[in-house]
Design a protein around this motif. Structure first.
Motif, PDB file in Angstrom:
ATOM      1  N   GLY A  18       0.794  -1.239   0.000  1.00 27.35           N
ATOM      2  CA  GLY A  18       0.000   0.000   0.000  1.00 27.35           C
ATOM      3  C   GLY A  18       0.819   1.278   0.000  1.00 27.35           C
ATOM      4  N   VAL A  19       2.147   1.172  -0.159  1.00 26.79           N
ATOM      5  CA  VAL A  19       2.964   2.389  -0.258  1.00 26.79           C
ATOM      6  C   VAL A  19       2.948   2.824  -1.726  1.00 26.79           C
ATOM      7  N   ARG A  20       2.234   3.897  -2.009  1.00 24.65           N
ATOM      8  CA  ARG A  20       1.955   4.239  -3.412  1.00 24.65           C
ATOM      9  C   ARG A  20       2.866   5.322  -3.958  1.00 24.65           C
ATOM     10  N   LEU A  21       3.581   5.990  -3.060  1.00 20.74           N
ATOM     11  CA  LEU A  21       4.434   7.120  -3.460  1.00 20.74           C
ATOM     12  C   LEU A  21       5.867   6.648  -3.710  1.00 20.74           C
ATOM     13  N   ILE A  22       6.407   7.010  -4.855  1.00 22.09           N
ATOM     14  CA  ILE A  22       7.818   6.728  -5.139  1.00 22.09           C
ATOM     15  C   ILE A  22       8.495   8.033  -5.529  1.00 22.09           C
ATOM     16  N   ASP A  23       9.636   8.277  -4.887  1.00 26.16           N
ATOM     17  CA  ASP A  23      10.420   9.490  -5.151  1.00 26.16           C
ATOM     18  C   ASP A  23      11.669   9.112  -5.939  1.00 26.16           C
ATOM     19  N   THR A  24      11.870   9.772  -7.085  1.00 29.83           N
ATOM     20  CA  THR A  24      13.064   9.484  -7.864  1.00 29.83           C
ATOM     21  C   THR A  24      13.588  10.788  -8.461  1.00 29.83           C
ATOM     22  N   ALA A  25      14.556  10.695  -9.372  1.00 25.44           N
ATOM     23  CA  ALA A  25      15.148  11.895  -9.969  1.00 25.44           C
ATOM     24  C   ALA A  25      15.939  11.499 -11.203  1.00 25.44           C
ATOM     25  N   GLU A  26      16.036  12.440 -12.139  1.00 24.76           N
ATOM     26  CA  GLU A  26      16.849  12.133 -13.326  1.00 24.76           C
ATOM     27  C   GLU A  26      18.304  11.888 -12.918  1.00 24.76           C
ATOM     28  N   MET A  27      18.701  12.491 -11.807  1.00 22.35           N
ATOM     29  CA  MET A  27      20.089  12.350 -11.356  1.00 22.35           C
ATOM     30  C   MET A  27      20.433  10.925 -10.881  1.00 22.35           C
ATOM     31  N   TYR A  28      19.487  10.258 -10.223  1.00 22.32           N
ATOM     32  CA  TYR A  28      19.799   9.003  -9.553  1.00 22.32           C
ATOM     33  C   TYR A  28      20.204   7.936 -10.568  1.00 22.32           C
ATOM     34  N   ALA A  29      21.401   7.419 -10.383  1.00 20.73           N
ATOM     35  CA  ALA A  29      21.971   6.399 -11.279  1.00 20.73           C
ATOM     36  C   ALA A  29      21.882   6.873 -12.729  1.00 20.73           C
ATOM     37  N   ASP A  30      21.947   8.189 -12.906  1.00 19.21           N
ATOM     38  CA  ASP A  30      21.926   8.756 -14.245  1.00 19.21           C
ATOM     39  C   ASP A  30      20.725   8.231 -15.052  1.00 19.21           C
ATOM     40  N   GLY A  31      19.572   8.249 -14.447  1.00 21.99           N
ATOM     41  CA  GLY A  31      18.350   7.748 -15.097  1.00 21.99           C
ATOM     42  C   GLY A  31      18.050   6.298 -14.735  1.00 21.99           C
ATOM     43  N   GLY A  32      19.013   5.606 -14.164  1.00 26.57           N
ATOM     44  CA  GLY A  32      18.831   4.184 -13.848  1.00 26.57           C
ATOM     45  C   GLY A  32      17.771   3.947 -12.775  1.00 26.57           C
ATOM     46  N   ALA A  33      17.651   4.883 -11.832  1.00 22.64           N
ATOM     47  CA  ALA A  33      16.629   4.714 -10.789  1.00 22.64           C
ATOM     48  C   ALA A  33      15.230   4.861 -11.412  1.00 22.64           C
ATOM     49  N   GLU A  34      15.088   5.806 -12.338  1.00 20.69           N
ATOM     50  CA  GLU A  34      13.780   5.942 -13.000  1.00 20.69           C
ATOM     51  C   GLU A  34      13.460   4.694 -13.829  1.00 20.69           C
ATOM     52  N   ARG A  35      14.482   4.128 -14.474  1.00 22.01           N
ATOM     53  CA  ARG A  35      14.232   2.892 -15.240  1.00 22.01           C
ATOM     54  C   ARG A  35      13.802   1.765 -14.298  1.00 22.01           C
ATOM     55  N   LEU A  36      14.445   1.691 -13.129  1.00 20.26           N
ATOM     56  CA  LEU A  36      14.071   0.673 -12.134  1.00 20.26           C
ATOM     57  C   LEU A  36      12.613   0.859 -11.701  1.00 20.26           C
ATOM     58  N   VAL A  37      12.255   2.109 -11.411  1.00 23.22           N
ATOM     59  CA  VAL A  37      10.873   2.388 -10.998  1.00 23.22           C
ATOM     60  C   VAL A  37       9.917   1.993 -12.132  1.00 23.22           C
ATOM     61  N   GLY A  38      10.295   2.328 -13.365  1.00 26.03           N
ATOM     62  CA  GLY A  38       9.453   1.978 -14.517  1.00 26.03           C
ATOM     63  C   GLY A  38       9.207   0.472 -14.579  1.00 26.03           C
ATOM     64  N   ALA A  39      10.254  -0.303 -14.313  1.00 23.64           N
ATOM     65  CA  ALA A  39      10.102  -1.767 -14.345  1.00 23.64           C
ATOM     66  C   ALA A  39       9.252  -2.228 -13.160  1.00 23.64           C
ATOM     67  N   ALA A  40       9.469  -1.616 -11.995  1.00 26.36           N
ATOM     68  CA  ALA A  40       8.747  -2.057 -10.790  1.00 26.36           C
ATOM     69  C   ALA A  40       7.248  -1.782 -10.893  1.00 26.36           C
ATOM     70  N   ILE A  41       6.884  -0.673 -11.509  1.00 23.80           N
ATOM     71  CA  ILE A  41       5.449  -0.309 -11.528  1.00 23.80           C
ATOM     72  C   ILE A  41       4.711  -0.907 -12.714  1.00 23.80           C
ATOM     73  N   ASP A  42       5.448  -1.585 -13.579  1.00 26.34           N
ATOM     74  CA  ASP A  42       4.815  -2.187 -14.753  1.00 26.34           C
ATOM     75  C   ASP A  42       3.727  -3.165 -14.296  1.00 26.34           C
ATOM     76  N   GLY A  43       2.518  -2.978 -14.796  1.00 27.75           N
ATOM     77  CA  GLY A  43       1.423  -3.867 -14.420  1.00 27.75           C
ATOM     78  C   GLY A  43       0.547  -3.313 -13.311  1.00 27.75           C
ATOM     79  N   TYR A  44       1.006  -2.266 -12.629  1.00 25.96           N
ATOM     80  CA  TYR A  44       0.182  -1.635 -11.578  1.00 25.96           C
ATOM     81  C   TYR A  44      -0.686  -0.549 -12.207  1.00 25.96           C
ATOM     82  N   ASP A  45      -1.813  -0.308 -11.604  1.00 28.61           N
ATOM     83  CA  ASP A  45      -2.726   0.735 -12.081  1.00 28.61           C
ATOM     84  C   ASP A  45      -2.060   2.103 -11.871  1.00 28.61           C
ATOM     85  N   ARG A  46      -1.780   2.797 -12.952  1.00 28.20           N
ATOM     86  CA  ARG A  46      -1.076   4.085 -12.848  1.00 28.20           C
ATOM     87  C   ARG A  46      -1.813   5.054 -11.933  1.00 28.20           C
ATOM     88  N   GLY A  47      -3.138   5.010 -11.991  1.00 22.34           N
ATOM     89  CA  GLY A  47      -3.924   5.952 -11.194  1.00 22.34           C
ATOM     90  C   GLY A  47      -3.760   5.749  -9.698  1.00 22.34           C
TER      91      GLY A  47
END
Ligand SMILES: NC(=O)c1ccc[n+]([C@@H]2O[C@H](COP(=O)([O-])OP(=O)(O)OC[C@H]3O[C@@H](n4cnc5c(N)ncnc54)[C@H](OP(=O)(O)O)[C@@H]3O)[C@@H](O)[C@H]2O)c1
Length: 310
Positions: A70-99
């Protein structure tokens, strides 16, 4: 901007729809922002994730454990892992309801102007695999004038790429300047370093933000696993509170931040068990006496101090 009454109505309506009246003895799970919307109070940070320190799939599993709890908030940044953290988040949220998710990312100061903000934002959206952010933050203040950043943020809101925007690492002087900029008052949060061992914002910035109903997003709420302040995890006060709640000292640090009902906290972990331990903190809030015990063990300064940063 929506008035308080309207915001409360929205909250009541949402709670009724989901049948989620908070049980007695729990802390509120959401905070109301200056635009009248609500934001989860507990999220997951992603600094140092997506860097290959742990297997990608393990880190994605940690974020998914949080989402499933139930933790719905994710904080990331273009800086983290030079975009790698955002890619990780993208993979993790795949299949979850965006809303059902609340995604926050940040733009580098040198990209926070007319020439680069849109390009940075679109790259973040691509890496995250989404077509909008719930919140976009200026990561820290650089040389781009605040009014130019605000213009770009507002345009991104108008174009539907972000729902709202905020800032990070802005001190009281910066925030005052921001409020003097046209539409600067649309800023929804200030994300700053805050933990039991670093309470300088309580002297000046926090009361000022509270006066404007701008919540703090507390980063490093665990003092980076205690590394940012000697004696924190070994403190007798922390251990006393931990024993009373069946908490680890790390959970006590998080509970201290979350005791303040207008604070958002974004602890980071790449370990599912730790993410779940952090999620459990909202269910066992500190009493005011416990909060005071911790507060006295690590008092806030009695005079203004420069904003602490990582
Ligand atoms: N705006 C900014 O300038 C800024 C600056 C810094 C951070 N941030 C944001 O704030 C987030 C949090 O800050 P942070 O990552 O620096 O530090 P943090 O959340 O205070 O601490 C992270 C550390 O705590 C450990 N940990 C987490 N939960 C734990 C638990 N339940 N038990 C034991 N250990 C635990 C993690 O290790 P494991 O992985 O082993 O669990 C990691 O070593 C960042 O990830 C980022 O999203 C923003």
């Amino acid at each position: 901007m929506v008035g308080d009454v309207h915001a409360d109505d929205a909250r009541d309506d949402r709670n009724t729809r989901r049948g989620e009246t908070p049980p007695h003895g729990t802390t509120p799970q959401e905070v109301t922002l200056p635009d009248g919307s609500v934001m989860p109070r507990l999220g997951m940070g992603t600094w140092y994730l997506g860097e290959g320190r742990r297997p990608f799939d393990d880190e994605a599993a940690a974020l998914r454990a949080g989402l499933d709890a139930g933790v719905r908030l994710i904080d990331t940044a273009e800086m983290y892992a030079d975009g790698g953290a955002e890619r990780l988040v993208g993979a993790a949220i795949d299949g979850y309801d965006r809303g059902s998710l609340y995604l926050v990312s940040k733009v580098y100061p040198h990209n926070a102007g007319r020439r680069h903000l849109r390009r940075s934002l679109e790259a973040s959206l691509r890496r995250l695999g989404t077509d909008y952010l719930d919140m976009y933050l200026l990561h820290w203040r650089g040389s781009v004038p605040l009014r130019e950043t605000v213009d770009c943020m507002e345009r991104a809101v108008d174009d539907g790429l972000i729902r709202r925007w905020g800032v990070s690492n802005l001190d009281l002087h910066d925030m005052r300047e921001l409020m003097d900029v046209s539409r600067g008052s649309h800023c929804c949060v200030d994300q700053v370093l805050y933990h039991l061992g670093s309470r300088g914002i309580e002297v000046d910035l926090l009361p000022w933000l509270r006066g404007r109903h701008i919540p703090v997003m507390a980063y490093c709420p665990l003092a980076q696993a205690g590394r940012l302040r000697d004696g924190l995890l070994g403190s007798a006060a922390v251990h006393e509170v931990a024993a009373a709640h069946g908490f680890t000292p790390m959970q006590v640090l998080l509970a201290f931040v979350l005791h303040q009902p207008d604070m958002i906290a974004i602890p980071r972990s790449g370990v599912p068990e730790h993410v779940l331990a952090n999620a459990a903190v909202l269910d066992s809030p500190l009493s005011d006496a416990e909060y005071e015990l911790l507060s006295q063990a690590f008092p806030a300064p009695d005079h203004p101090v420069p904003l602490d940063m990582e």
